[in-house]
Design an enzyme around this catalytic site. Structure first.
Site, PDB file in Angstrom:
ATOM      1  CG  ASP A  93      -1.821   1.182   1.258  1.00  0.00           C
ATOM      2  OD1 ASP A  93      -1.406   2.275   0.839  1.00  0.00           O
ATOM      3  OD2 ASP A  93      -2.978   1.020   1.660  1.00  0.00           O
ATOM      4  CG  HIS A  94       1.335   4.362  -3.123  1.00  0.00           C
ATOM      5  ND1 HIS A  94       0.115   4.029  -3.633  1.00  0.00           N
ATOM      6  CD2 HIS A  94       1.381   5.708  -3.138  1.00  0.00           C
ATOM      7  CE1 HIS A  94      -0.552   5.133  -3.930  1.00  0.00           C
ATOM      8  NE2 HIS A  94       0.191   6.174  -3.648  1.00  0.00           N
ATOM      9  CG  HIS A 151      -4.338   4.427  -0.548  1.00  0.00           C
ATOM     10  ND1 HIS A 151      -3.347   3.480  -0.517  1.00  0.00           N
ATOM     11  CD2 HIS A 151      -4.538   4.716  -1.863  1.00  0.00           C
ATOM     12  CE1 HIS A 151      -2.971   3.207  -1.755  1.00  0.00           C
ATOM     13  NE2 HIS A 151      -3.681   3.938  -2.592  1.00  0.00           N
TER      14      HIS A 151
HETATM   15  C1  BG6 Z   1      -3.770   4.648  -6.139  1.00  0.00           C
HETATM   16  C2  BG6 Z   1      -5.162   4.673  -6.702  1.00  0.00           C
HETATM   17  O1  BG6 Z   1      -3.617   3.543  -5.301  1.00  0.00           O
HETATM   18  O2  BG6 Z   1      -3.564   5.837  -5.401  1.00  0.00           O
HETATM   19  C3  BG6 Z   1      -5.367   5.901  -7.576  1.00  0.00           C
HETATM   20  O3  BG6 Z   1      -5.356   3.498  -7.491  1.00  0.00           O
HETATM   21  C4  BG6 Z   1      -5.012   7.160  -6.818  1.00  0.00           C
HETATM   22  O4  BG6 Z   1      -6.705   5.982  -8.051  1.00  0.00           O
HETATM   23  C5  BG6 Z   1      -3.652   7.036  -6.171  1.00  0.00           C
HETATM   24  O5  BG6 Z   1      -5.007   8.232  -7.746  1.00  0.00           O
HETATM   25  C6  BG6 Z   1      -3.388   8.207  -5.243  1.00  0.00           C
HETATM   26  O6  BG6 Z   1      -2.069   8.139  -4.777  1.00  0.00           O
HETATM   27  P1  BG6 Z   1      -1.289   9.464  -4.342  1.00  0.00           P
HETATM   28  O7  BG6 Z   1       0.031   8.960  -3.863  1.00  0.00           O
HETATM   29  O8  BG6 Z   1      -1.183  10.325  -5.574  1.00  0.00           O
HETATM   30  O9  BG6 Z   1      -2.102  10.117  -3.281  1.00  0.00           O
END
Ligand code: BG6
Ligand code: NDP
Length: 492
Positions: free
Chosen positions: A181-182, A244
């Site tokens: 989960d980045h 997230h």
């Molecule tokens: C991804 C989703 O996991 O996270 C995307 O699939 C979303 O839809 C993105 O845009 C948002 O990541 P960040 O790091 O730009 O907040």
């Protein structure tokens, strides 16, 4: 730009990047590895092997990478000499992962390097996860030092996630499986733990006696353009809330872990997921809002509505916005509502956590706003990282009138250096084998177990998304959700 100071725990490695020609690899993963190379964190001889079907060789793939890198790496951070050095680590293997021959070619490349850390990074569509796990397993390529990394989404619900997890478990043990989960790789998310558990100040306040409500917003200004086909099958609940948003919630709400060890942290996180009061049937309907953006405008121009995207059906009922009122059944949090919301095409890109504290029990002062918004901790994670504390002070002047002001901490001013992107930390943790920032199997299952009844309730009660104009904060119903208890979304 290359920093020659070597970290103590540099480990030689083979980083096998399945989906090496894909969007995620080009936009995030390869730039992240380049930055780590520049910081002197990649061991001598550490290799990145990009795997995909397209017909490149090492040289032409490196050219492709360079074209993309110029787009995705800010010019100020692009060091031509370091880049050339980095490219020498990168190799390209054109194979179809659905064929047996592919793995024998990969085996040839990996032969003799069995003692090194070996990362299989699956930056491919989820339907290839088990194909690749089987492939590397049957080819005898899984060593003791191997790990496999998977991108979200992990399944569409608890059942499909369990199926994927079973397939993974057939080839890898849990200590080798890194579910990404980045958001957990973001500096700001780790800082949330530092704020809570590195400072004695907050702990006595971090409970229902002192906190009235908590808000977590992940707002994006981007729409679903270019990803409509994927997005329409997924929707905001699965795309953002299951992972997230819930991850931010659990880090904010968990009990202090006994150590920073991966399982100590994850044991506490899962307790919060399990303590979330289920939203089933009527409770789900009452405590959630679904929205879908229609055409609107930003300062730089008009944007189309979600259903106007060419790869989205014109009658789509997929939500691009979700708001939820959640509660955690625990001694610490009983009675504190957690308001969660996320959406595409909202007013701005902002990720923010707002902790609202209760009013003073008895006020001896007057304020212009009648203490309408008492102390507030505003933790901004994106676009810039900052922490603000709203407190009341006496305004200068004859009379004793209190006025709210902010104590501001802007991390850019404090650290004055490039902020790491999430994937830099995650890629290094993969090489080093540290699972703290990755989701354990039971965590993923617990998150789905809370999410699935919400989706089922929407289906059973035929809840269609409420329209909202692109460039706004979502449908009016989201304001109604929070205001019925006298609260208000923080929007500044
Ligand atoms: C991804 C989703 O996991 O996270 C995307 O699939 C979303 O839809 C993105 O845009 C948002 O990541 P960040 O790091 O730009 O907040
Ligand atoms: P892409 O469609 O851009 O890339 C898919 C990759 O898989 C390509 O490199 C493709 O290369 C390769 N591939 C497909 N079939 C085969 C095959 N049979 N054999 C070998 N290689 C194959 O996807 P993304 O990069 O966008 O996403 C990758 C994963 O990450 C997905 O699981 C996605 O859900 C997830 N994800 C992506 C995010 C993003 O921002 N892009 C964000 C969060 C998660 P080729 O065609 O050359 O074979």
């Amino acid at each position: 730009m290359k920093n020659s100071a070597s970290p103590v725990d540099q480990q030689p490695f083979d980083f096998i990047l399945f989906g090496g020609t894909g969007d995620l690899a080009m936009r995030k993963l390869l730039p992240a590895l380049y930055f780590r190379h520049c910081e002197g964190q990649l061991a001598e001889g550490g290799r990145i092997i990009a795997v995909a079907r397209r017909d490149y060789n090492n040289e032409s793939f490196r050219e492709l990478m360079e074209t993309d890198a110029r787009i995705h790496i800010p010019e100020a951070d692009f060091d031509a000499a370091a880049w050339q050095e980095f490219l020498q680590r990168v190799f390209y293997l054109p194979i179809d992962v659905t064929t047996v021959e592919g793995y024998s070619d990969l085996g040839d490349m990996l032969a003799g390097r069995e003692e090194l850390a070996r990362v299989f990074y699956l930056s491919v569509a989820p339907n290839l996860f088990s194909v690749i796990c089987n492939g590397v397993d049957e080819a005898g390529l899984i060593t003791e030092q191997s790990r496999v990394a998977l991108e979200k989404p992990l399944g569409r619900d608890q059942e499909t996630a369990e199926q994927i997890n079973d397939q993974l478990a057939a080839s890898f043990n849990e200590k080798q499986i890194f579910r990404i989960d980045h958001y957990l790789g973001k500096e700001a998310v780790q800082n949330l733990m530092a704020l809570r558990f590195g400072n004695a100040l907050f702990e006595p306040l971090w409970r229902n006696e002192r906190i009235s409500d908590v808000q977590i917003t992940i707002a994006e200004s981007l729409g679903a353009e270019g990803r409509g086909a994927f997005y329409d099958q997924t929707g905001a609940l699965r795309d953002m809330v299951q992972n997230h948003l819930l991850q931010l919630l659990v880090i904010l709400a968990m009990e202090p872990p006994v150590s920073i060890d991966p399982d100590a942290v994850r044991d506490e996180k899962i307790k919060v997921l399990r303590a979330l009061k289920p939203l089933v049937g009527g409770d789900a309907i009452e405590n959630t809002v679904r929205g879908q953006y229609k055409a609107g405008a930003y300062a730089d121009g008009a944007v189309i509505g979600y259903r106007d995207n060419e790869d989205v059906p014109s009658e789509s009922k997929t939500e691009t916005f979700v708001a939820i009122r959640a509660e955690i059944a625990s001694w610490r949090w009983e009675g504190v509502p957690f308001f969660l919301r996320t959406g595409k095409r909202m007013e701005s890109k902002t990720t923010e956590i707002i902790v609202n504290f209760k009013k003073v029990p008895h006020s001896i002062f007057e304020t212009a706003d009648g203490f309408s918004t008492p102390n507030q901790l505003i933790i901004r994670l994106q676009p810039e990282e900052s922490i603000r504390m709203r407190i009341y002070v006496k305004a200068w002047g004859d009379d004793i009138q209190l006025q709210p002001v902010h104590l501001n901490l802007d991390f850019n001013d404090v650290f004055k250096k490039r902020q790491m992107i999430a994937y830099e930390r995650l890629c290094m943790d993969l090489i080093r084998g540290n699972q703290t920032l990755f989701m354990r199997r039971d965590e993923v299952a617990a998150a789905w177990a809370w999410i699935d009844p919400i989706r089922q309730a929407w289906e059973q009660h035929n809840v269609t998304p409420k329209p909202y104009t692109a460039g706004t904060w979502g449908p009016a119903a989201a304001n109604a959700l929070i205001s019925r208890e006298g609260f208000k979304w923080y929007e500044e």
